[in-house]
Write an enzyme that holds these catalytic residues in place. Structure first.
Site, PDB file in Angstrom:
ATOM      1  CB  CYS A   1       3.391   5.305   5.151  1.00  7.16           C
ATOM      2  SG  CYS A   1       4.007   4.580   6.557  1.00  7.16           S
TER       3      CYS A   1
ATOM      4  CD  GLU B   1       0.566  -0.734   9.359  1.00  8.24           C
ATOM      5  OE1 GLU B   1       0.028   0.152   8.334  1.00  8.24           O
ATOM      6  OE2 GLU B   1       0.952  -0.084  10.347  1.00  8.24           O
TER       7      GLU B   1
ATOM      8  CG  HIS C   1       2.785  -3.622   6.244  1.00  6.01           C
ATOM      9  ND1 HIS C   1       3.765  -3.152   6.968  1.00  6.01           N
ATOM     10  CD2 HIS C   1       2.235  -2.363   6.002  1.00  6.01           C
ATOM     11  CE1 HIS C   1       4.048  -1.880   7.208  1.00  6.01           C
ATOM     12  NE2 HIS C   1       3.060  -1.225   6.562  1.00  6.01           N
TER      13      HIS C   1
ATOM     14  CG  HIS D   1       5.329   0.600   2.656  1.00  5.13           C
ATOM     15  ND1 HIS D   1       4.734   1.848   2.317  1.00  5.13           N
ATOM     16  CD2 HIS D   1       5.107   0.004   3.890  1.00  5.13           C
ATOM     17  CE1 HIS D   1       3.847   2.082   3.404  1.00  5.13           C
ATOM     18  NE2 HIS D   1       3.925   1.085   4.105  1.00  5.13           N
TER      19      HIS D   1
ATOM     20  CG  ASP E   1      -2.571 -13.512  -0.153  1.00  7.72           C
ATOM     21  OD1 ASP E   1      -1.804 -12.812   0.470  1.00  7.72           O
ATOM     22  OD2 ASP E   1      -2.341 -14.734  -0.465  1.00  7.72           O
ATOM     23  CG  HIS E   2       0.391 -12.376  -2.796  1.00  8.25           C
ATOM     24  ND1 HIS E   2       0.158 -13.158  -1.644  1.00  8.25           N
ATOM     25  CD2 HIS E   2       1.966 -12.588  -3.152  1.00  8.25           C
ATOM     26  CE1 HIS E   2       1.360 -13.764  -1.458  1.00  8.25           C
ATOM     27  NE2 HIS E   2       2.352 -13.677  -2.335  1.00  8.25           N
TER      28      HIS E   2
ATOM     29  CG  HIS F   1      -0.312   0.425   2.614  1.00  3.17           C
ATOM     30  ND1 HIS F   1      -1.109   0.732   3.492  1.00  3.17           N
ATOM     31  CD2 HIS F   1       0.932   0.173   3.144  1.00  3.17           C
ATOM     32  CE1 HIS F   1      -0.368   0.794   4.782  1.00  3.17           C
ATOM     33  NE2 HIS F   1       0.933   0.267   4.215  1.00  3.17           N
TER      34      HIS F   1
END
Lengths: 135, 135, 135, 135, 135, 135
Positions: free
Chosen positions: D34, D124, D42, D40, D80-81, D15
């Site tokens: 951020c 997170e 998580h 980047h 996901d991904h 994100h």
């Protein structure tokens, strides 16, 4: 929409559990090995939970940078690598983790104004933790 | 000032999830692999939370040694290295972790008097946990 | 350039430690509570380490999907939610975690050909782990 | 008897925190690193807590298989991904973890009917977590 | 007396696994969801192990402050909150964690002179880790 | 067939890093906050690894009960809830974790005869660990 944010910090400190108004015998009965005269130590993990509405523009409860600055400046720098018994906060109060929890909650609750402090939780060891919510 | 203390214990046990009043087919539908006839096992991590005022002299909610003695004597020694299905508590009740949680809460709540039992939380695996607060 | 990849899996199983060639008394001396007749159980965490050159095109030692398919098919499905004592592998061998480690290493080493199996490590509980490297 | 079941899931996503109604300067002040243009990522750990009476026959609050099927189908496969900023949910809302928490709670609360959704908690990073309970 | 010191760091980054010399179909076969066009992300935990004699005066292998300064300056600040695919190191090399491990080992091995770099280990997720020792 | 068994123990202690042959200024340069005069503390996690053939009858490298008795009697009881600086082992040696590791390895290696001591690893904090293998 109210959400909760929990942030984890830690510091290392030493302490000795000893109550000056109790007899030596009762101190040993109460605190066991934690009453050893030379003290011992822990890595204290501190979890600070704040609560509040999610700002509709930023999407955040409060800015983590503000919380970090406040907690590091008022709590971590104060207690890290110290002997808790030598600090003024614990000159008349035994530095149990219950009392440390209350002390840290009061520091944060009295001075941090970007969100409400909901809870302070301290892991004293991997087997024990303590919480205080200001009740 | 009321604070909360959580203490972590663990034991290893085996169990089989099987309800005698349900058909074999419905048992499999309900419990999946946990219905396997030979049983399987877990390392159960038990977190006991007590709540109460912080004693102004000792700085403690209750003495950890008292809590350890009681929990070890009434819970850990009873369930550790056992097959839960063979115990009288689970002769008519399926040994799910929900029921184990209720059982342990009731043992502690009925017999420990140094502080109020607030919650029993059990980690069955690293992916699942259960809580019971006596509601 | 040779690198190492470690992948983590887990399964739940029950077992009883009992050696049929030893007397009941010696079984208890050797295995303690783990010799209890009804068995007990664990969540076994399995770490499989493979070693090999990093492929200059894909940047990988081997494809994780291949490793997962092989380990799940030959190890996890075989042992998950089983009583280890009932399996043919442990009909004449005590299902200690040492022996389980050797058994799993041999299964993987004999059948997985996308990279060399370097080590199998099993966490029996959060306090114990075992490793076997085929020596 | 009402008990609580918490189940842990996870997904990896990327994100970038950027609010289109704020100036570039205020974006940097608010989100720091951020706000980096390339984003980047998580590994998000999601804990879903359901609450309800323990069924007297099955001994369960709800069937884990039902919960897994619903959460995997509506949440994990969806996020996901992925790059969260590219999803329609976050076309006008900044993909902070606060907003992700609210989004996931609403998906589960609106569609899962085997037990009441009590809380969604997201880790997170190992230092930060967020909770939303529908308040 | 030679001892080993392992220090843990972490950063968050995003990446996409895609090899420009392979067909789109083979990219999907090789990398699965990690080939998704918008990328995804991880919290990378980096463990750096140094080895050397214990200094008889200071009792240390090397000064942690020196190691932290070097690792933070050359590795963490470089990769934290970045998209790995946009960095020059990964312009012609796929940013798998194997390659990231080799890259970080080489940065540290080439520049840190207070103790020998023995190993770099990266946890990509809680299920996967990679190691490189310079072999 | 040689396998490895690792067992985890822990104790809490306090220490101060200070070298009497160095100037006050150099002590601060070397140890930073760890040189604070009142000391601080840690929860030290000790992992002891033994190696040896798997006994073909018992299926074990050595009996965990024997290892626990020895480690608890010679290491844990000695260091738990102590100030390391007050112990004779550290009267002329700085109680860094490197030196503590060597000290514990030597105690175990010199006295435990049921299996070979391969390695002692100590986690000083969640970010640091040290190993010594007798080299």
């Amino acid at each position: 929409m109210r959400a909760h944010l929990t942030r984890r910090y830690w510091f290392s400190a030493s302490h000795r559990l000893h109550c000056s108004t109790m007899s030596p015998k009762r101190n040993v009965q109460t605190y066991g090995k934690c009453n050893n005269i030379h003290g011992h130590g822990h890595d204290y993990f501190i979890e600070v939970t704040v609560v509040g509405p999610v700002n509709s523009e930023t999407g955040m409860i409060c800015n983590l940078a503000d919380l970090d600055t406040f907690v590091n400046g008022t709590v971590i720098e104060r207690f890290d690598h110290e002997n808790l018994n030598m600090l003024p906060e614990f000159s008349e109060v035994v530095p149990t983790t219950e009392n440390l929890c209350v002390e840290i909650f009061n520091i944060l609750n009295g001075g941090f104004h970007h969100a409400a402090i909901e809870k302070v939780r301290i892991e004293e060891t991997s087997q024990n933790s303590f919480e205080y919510t200001g009740e």
